[in-house]
Design an enzyme around this catalytic site. Structure first.
Site, PDB file in Angstrom:
ATOM      1  N   ASP A  35       0.809  -1.218   0.000  1.00  0.00           N
ATOM      2  CA  ASP A  35       0.000   0.000   0.000  1.00  0.00           C
ATOM      3  C   ASP A  35       0.843   1.269   0.000  1.00  0.00           C
ATOM      4  OD1 ASP A  35       0.909  -0.527   2.588  1.00  0.00           O
ATOM      5  OD2 ASP A  35      -1.071  -0.963   3.381  1.00  0.00           O
ATOM      6  N   ASN A  88      -7.657  -2.914  14.379  1.00  0.00           N
ATOM      7  CA  ASN A  88      -9.054  -3.179  13.995  1.00  0.00           C
ATOM      8  C   ASN A  88      -9.159  -4.392  13.057  1.00  0.00           C
ATOM      9  OD1 ASN A  88      -8.062  -2.229  11.590  1.00  0.00           O
ATOM     10  ND2 ASN A  88      -9.444  -0.483  11.404  1.00  0.00           N
ATOM     11  N   HIS A 129      -7.367  -4.902  10.288  1.00  0.00           N
ATOM     12  CA  HIS A 129      -7.091  -4.679   8.857  1.00  0.00           C
ATOM     13  C   HIS A 129      -5.797  -5.365   8.423  1.00  0.00           C
ATOM     14  CE1 HIS A 129      -4.849  -0.612   9.669  1.00  0.00           C
ATOM     15  NE2 HIS A 129      -3.956  -1.543   9.443  1.00  0.00           N
ATOM     16  N   GLU A 133      -9.810  -2.016   5.288  1.00  0.00           N
ATOM     17  CA  GLU A 133     -10.445  -1.691   6.556  1.00  0.00           C
ATOM     18  C   GLU A 133     -11.713  -2.533   6.746  1.00  0.00           C
ATOM     19  OE1 GLU A 133      -8.844  -0.006   8.568  1.00  0.00           O
ATOM     20  OE2 GLU A 133      -8.353   2.019   7.936  1.00  0.00           O
TER      21      GLU A 133
HETATM   22  C1  F6R Z   1       1.429  -1.437   6.203  1.00  0.00           C
HETATM   23  C2  F6R Z   1       0.136  -2.102   6.281  1.00  0.00           C
HETATM   24  C3  F6R Z   1      -0.645  -2.142   7.550  1.00  0.00           C
HETATM   25  C4  F6R Z   1       0.196  -2.443   8.780  1.00  0.00           C
HETATM   26  C5  F6R Z   1      -0.688  -2.450  10.031  1.00  0.00           C
HETATM   27  C6  F6R Z   1       0.136  -2.650  11.285  1.00  0.00           C
HETATM   28  O1  F6R Z   1       1.982  -1.545   4.900  1.00  0.00           O
HETATM   29  O2  F6R Z   1      -0.318  -2.589   5.306  1.00  0.00           O
HETATM   30  O3  F6R Z   1      -1.671  -3.104   7.426  1.00  0.00           O
HETATM   31  O4  F6R Z   1       0.838  -3.680   8.623  1.00  0.00           O
HETATM   32  O5  F6R Z   1      -1.374  -1.242  10.120  1.00  0.00           O
HETATM   33  O6  F6R Z   1       0.952  -1.518  11.463  1.00  0.00           O
HETATM   34  P1  F6R Z   1       2.075  -1.485  12.598  1.00  0.00           P
HETATM   35  O7  F6R Z   1       3.068  -2.526  12.240  1.00  0.00           O
HETATM   36  O8  F6R Z   1       2.661  -0.097  12.504  1.00  0.00           O
HETATM   37  O9  F6R Z   1       1.378  -1.761  13.880  1.00  0.00           O
END
Ligand code: F6R
Length: 244
Positions: free
Chosen positions: A67, A136, A138, A143
């Site tokens: 992403d 959450n 994701h 989301e």
């Molecule tokens: C990042 C991504 C997100 C993160 C998730 C966890 O490229 O796709 O899904 O993996 O938000 O983020 P952290 O590791 O910062 O807790």
């Protein structure tokens, strides 16, 4: 889903780095699906170490990231393009032209999403996809929703995700409101998936992902339907799982 329990963040990072390293050793021309965020920093640090020690060669590896924020230049320190150069690509011998992220500054975002999806197919699909987990539930920036989005698409970030990511920005209002993300279908087509989860803030999400019903309101729960998922989670993240 195979669960590998790690002691702590460092242990999770080492175990995940070892899986990635094995993938690259066994198939040097692998297409790796990569993620950003705090969860990945330790494992990217390890991969750089392995490269420096002469144990890993990224010369033929290709990468596609999950992403990117919409509206940030790749030179912006908060963009995922910048994160990847800073935390991995500049520390290893990967060819810059073999690394791919969705462009957050494309004039036509819909066309960019379609082109990114086509690029992944052209590369022959993803051999190993790394995932982190949002509090959450994701994965990527898919989301909670009423249905699983299939292909790469643009998404409005939820308020909770913007708050969770605000720590990387100088002001909370600077967190972009939109992102481009691989879809659930894109992720599910990866041949192998490694989901890394650390810390108590992810424990409830991990419980729902692993033991709850498959439900688009917990996007990571879809991974129960993939035949080759390894979850590497530390003790704190596993604290709400039954029988551990
Ligand atoms: C990042 C991504 C997100 C993160 C998730 C966890 O490229 O796709 O899904 O993996 O938000 O983020 P952290 O590791 O910062 O807790």
């Amino acid at each position: 889903m195979k669960l590998v329990q790690a002691k702590d963040y460092d242990d999770m990072s080492r175990k995940a780095a070892n899986l990635l390293a094995a993938q690259v050793v066994l198939r040097p021309e692998s297409v790796l699906g990569l993620a950003t965020g705090g969860t990945m920093l330790g494992l990217y640090g390890r991969l750089i170490e392995y490269y420096r020690q002469g144990d890993l060669d990224f010369g033929q590896v290709r990468t596609v990231n999950l992403d990117e924020y919409v509206g940030l230049q790749p030179t912006d320190a908060q963009s995922y393009a910048f994160y990847m150069r800073e935390n991995l690509f500049d520390g290893i011998n990967i060819r810059p032209e073999a690394t791919h992220l969705p462009s957050g500054i494309a004039a036509d975002v819909e066309a960019e999403c379609a082109a990114y999806e086509a690029l992944i197919q052209d590369l022959g699909g993803i051999d190993m996809q790394l995932l982190g987990l949002g509090p959450n539930g994701h994965i990527g920036f898919n989301e909670p929703a009423d249905a699983f989005p299939v292909a790469t698409h643009q998404i409005e970030l939820s308020e909770s995700t913007r708050q969770a990511n605000a720590r990387f920005f100088s002001r909370p209002e600077d967190v972009p409101t939109r992102a481009i993300t691989m879809g659930i279908g894109t992720i599910m087509q990866a041949r192998r998936i490694v989901l890394c989860v650390s810390g108590p803030a992810k424990a409830e999400a991990l419980r729902r992902v692993m033991t709850g019903p498959v439900d688009p309101r917990v996007p990571g729960s879809v991974l129960q339907l993939h035949p080759q998922v390894t979850v590497i989670a530390d003790r704190e993240a596993c604290s709400l799982l039954p029988n551990l």
